[in-house]
Scaffold this motif. Structure first.
Motif, PDB file in Angstrom:
ATOM      1  N   GLY A   1       0.838  -1.199   0.000  1.00  0.00           N
ATOM      2  CA  GLY A   1       0.000   0.000   0.000  1.00  0.00           C
ATOM      3  C   GLY A   1       0.866   1.240   0.000  1.00  0.00           C
ATOM      4  O   GLY A   1       1.840   1.334   0.761  1.00  0.00           O
ATOM      5  N   GLY A   2       0.551   2.203  -0.865  1.00  0.00           N
ATOM      6  CA  GLY A   2       1.326   3.439  -0.959  1.00  0.00           C
ATOM      7  C   GLY A   2       0.579   4.624  -0.398  1.00  0.00           C
ATOM      8  O   GLY A   2      -0.645   4.589  -0.263  1.00  0.00           O
ATOM      9  N   THR A   3       1.317   5.681  -0.096  1.00  0.00           N
ATOM     10  CA  THR A   3       0.730   6.897   0.473  1.00  0.00           C
ATOM     11  C   THR A   3       1.376   8.136  -0.143  1.00  0.00           C
ATOM     12  O   THR A   3       2.429   8.055  -0.782  1.00  0.00           O
ATOM     13  N   ASP A   4       0.737   9.276   0.080  1.00  0.00           N
ATOM     14  CA  ASP A   4       1.247  10.545  -0.440  1.00  0.00           C
ATOM     15  C   ASP A   4       2.654  10.866   0.059  1.00  0.00           C
ATOM     16  O   ASP A   4       3.342  11.710  -0.533  1.00  0.00           O
ATOM     17  N   THR A   5       3.086  10.223   1.123  1.00  0.00           N
ATOM     18  CA  THR A   5       4.439  10.434   1.637  1.00  0.00           C
ATOM     19  C   THR A   5       5.457  10.285   0.509  1.00  0.00           C
ATOM     20  O   THR A   5       6.396  11.082   0.386  1.00  0.00           O
ATOM     21  N   ALA A   6       5.260   9.256  -0.316  1.00  0.00           N
ATOM     22  CA  ALA A   6       6.201   8.986  -1.403  1.00  0.00           C
ATOM     23  C   ALA A   6       6.184  10.095  -2.445  1.00  0.00           C
ATOM     24  O   ALA A   6       7.195  10.325  -3.127  1.00  0.00           O
ATOM     25  N   GLY A   7       5.044  10.785  -2.590  1.00  0.00           N
ATOM     26  CA  GLY A   7       4.951  11.839  -3.586  1.00  0.00           C
ATOM     27  C   GLY A   7       5.863  13.014  -3.311  1.00  0.00           C
ATOM     28  O   GLY A   7       6.198  13.772  -4.230  1.00  0.00           O
ATOM     29  N   PHE A   8       6.252  13.182  -2.055  1.00  0.00           N
ATOM     30  CA  PHE A   8       7.111  14.306  -1.693  1.00  0.00           C
ATOM     31  C   PHE A   8       8.576  13.920  -1.509  1.00  0.00           C
ATOM     32  O   PHE A   8       9.443  14.790  -1.496  1.00  0.00           O
ATOM     33  N   GLN A   9       8.873  12.633  -1.351  1.00  0.00           N
ATOM     34  CA  GLN A   9      10.213  12.233  -0.923  1.00  0.00           C
ATOM     35  C   GLN A   9      11.313  12.548  -1.931  1.00  0.00           C
ATOM     36  O   GLN A   9      12.394  12.976  -1.548  1.00  0.00           O
ATOM     37  N   ASN A  10      11.038  12.331  -3.207  1.00  0.00           N
ATOM     38  CA  ASN A  10      12.102  12.536  -4.187  1.00  0.00           C
ATOM     39  C   ASN A  10      11.619  13.146  -5.497  1.00  0.00           C
ATOM     40  O   ASN A  10      12.311  13.092  -6.507  1.00  0.00           O
ATOM     41  N   THR A  11      10.435  13.744  -5.488  1.00  0.00           N
ATOM     42  CA  THR A  11       9.870  14.317  -6.704  1.00  0.00           C
ATOM     43  C   THR A  11      10.673  15.508  -7.199  1.00  0.00           C
ATOM     44  O   THR A  11      10.889  15.686  -8.394  1.00  0.00           O
ATOM     45  N   ASN A  12      11.117  16.348  -6.288  1.00  0.00           N
ATOM     46  CA  ASN A  12      11.868  17.558  -6.657  1.00  0.00           C
ATOM     47  C   ASN A  12      13.178  17.578  -5.879  1.00  0.00           C
ATOM     48  O   ASN A  12      13.524  18.568  -5.251  1.00  0.00           O
ATOM     49  N   GLY A  13      13.902  16.453  -5.945  1.00  0.00           N
ATOM     50  CA  GLY A  13      15.105  16.300  -5.131  1.00  0.00           C
ATOM     51  C   GLY A  13      14.752  15.603  -3.832  1.00  0.00           C
ATOM     52  O   GLY A  13      13.587  15.510  -3.449  1.00  0.00           O
ATOM     53  N   ALA A  14      15.772  15.108  -3.153  1.00  0.00           N
ATOM     54  CA  ALA A  14      15.550  14.340  -1.924  1.00  0.00           C
ATOM     55  C   ALA A  14      15.041  15.239  -0.805  1.00  0.00           C
ATOM     56  O   ALA A  14      15.600  16.305  -0.550  1.00  0.00           O
ATOM     57  N   LYS A  15      13.965  14.792  -0.135  1.00  0.00           N
ATOM     58  CA  LYS A  15      13.376  15.548   0.964  1.00  0.00           C
ATOM     59  C   LYS A  15      13.115  14.625   2.154  1.00  0.00           C
ATOM     60  O   LYS A  15      12.741  13.464   1.981  1.00  0.00           O
TER      61      LYS A  15
END
Length: 358
Positions: free
Chosen positions: A298-312
């Motif tokens: 199961g996936g979550t929005d967390t992944a959408g922010f982690q590396n979309t625009n560089g590592a976060k």
């Protein structure tokens, strides 16, 4: 009985429709609430809604303004799109999101047509007429047929291919719990809104993001990862609570009534160790009941922010929920309250000076 939070708002959020890509009705509710709780509200081309509370101070780590935190919870619910209308006036469906087809039979649905909502039922063949082979057949969304109780001519006038379909279900109290449709993820949208109302003069800028199209691939959050580009992101979603008879203890993932869940991983993300460690520290310091979540799939929005625009750096807080992706999703009132408390305390204590780098 009662709860220590605004149950009427939670009920409105869950009962309002909004399938992936067509979140219009629930988006109107979220915009209304964010306008009362944040400094400014904007909506992007996909339909994501962002309500921003500007920093009162704080550290600027990248030279382009205050340290920024994104909090995300998705607005969309699983549903269907009409893909075909039969000559006899029955509707065939295409799934928007992942359904357990076993729960669809004999459910009441709402078809959102241009001329207004139309009530229907997903038909069920009486067991008296089924052969032993048919009784053992695995069901799928492809097999579902919606009966509108009209003749074919009336159906053709009322409904067309592309109309949206959602489950018709009320949200009610169930002992110490809340049960209904779309707690995934409206209960977390609710928690985010409640936290937004409690935050005053934060040291960092906080973007409260109600995202779209999570159920079909985390699409809204991935776009926001670029547009918002936060220094830190925390996503909210429901998680599995299979603490029911017939399920082995190691398969429970979380348990109802044991507190909010701090995510360590799911199949889309491994949360940043320093972020989930600080979430745990805040929970312990504030005396907030919590449990750790290791979600196998199961996936979550967390992944959408982690590396979309560089590592976060990313973290995630989850509401334990039974019977996910059905019309009777069930969460404990105390766990909901604990989720609001932890998110609020975490944001209140964020200064922009914590080092989440590895």
């Amino acid at each position: 009985m009662g709860f220590d939070f605004d149950f009427d708002l939670l009920r409105e959020l869950t009962e309002t429709s909004g399938v992936p890509g067509y979140e219009d009705r629930v988006r109107d509710v979220v915009r209304r609430e964010l306008a009362e709780r944040t400094d400014e509200v904007r909506t992007d081309a996909m339909g994501n809604v962002v309500g921003t509370v500007h920093a009162d101070g704080g550290d600027d780590t990248d030279g382009d303004g205050n340290y920024e935190v994104a909090v995300a919870a998705h607005m969309d619910e699983i549903g269907f799109m009409v893909k075909h209308v039969t000559d006899d006036g029955f509707l065939k469906l295409d799934a928007l999101g992942g359904w357990d087809a076993r729960v669809l039979r004999a459910q009441r649905v709402r078809v959102h047509a241009d001329g207004g909502d139309v009530t229907g039922v997903i038909g069920s063949v009486p067991p008296h007429t089924l052969s032993d082979e048919e009784k053992g057949t695995e069901e799928s969304v492809e097999d579902a047929v919606v009966d509108l109780g009209m003749d074919a001519e009336a159906v053709a006038e009322a409904v067309s291919v592309g109309d949206l379909v959602t489950m018709e279900q009320s949200t009610v109290e169930l002992g110490d719990c809340v049960t209904g449709k779309a707690l995934d993820d409206r209960v977390c949208v609710f928690a985010m809104l409640e936290a937004a109302s409690r935050i005053e003069d934060p040291d960092v800028t906080v973007h409260f993001c109600a995202t779209v199209q999570e159920e079909v691939g985390l699409r809204g959050a991935t776009a926001l990862g670029v547009d918002v580009d936060p220094d830190l992101a925390v996503a909210l979603d429901v998680t599995v609570a299979s603490d029911v008879p017939g399920v082995k203890e190691d398969k429970h993932v979380t348990e109802l009534g044991e507190g909010t869940a701090i995510k360590l991983k799911d199949s889309s993300v491994i949360t940043t160790p320093k972020v989930h460690r600080r979430l745990r520290d805040v929970a312990e310091a504030e005396g907030i009941d919590h449990q750790l979540e290791v979600l196998p799939s199961g996936g979550t929005d967390t992944a959408g922010f982690q590396n979309t625009n560089g590592a976060k750096p990313v973290g995630a807080i989850s509401v334990p929920t039974r019977y996910l992706h059905t019309v009777t999703e069930t969460a404990h009132g105390d766990d909901i309250a604990d989720t609001v408390d932890l998110l609020t305390a975490f944001l209140d204590s964020e200064t922009g000076e914590h080092d989440y780098s590895l």
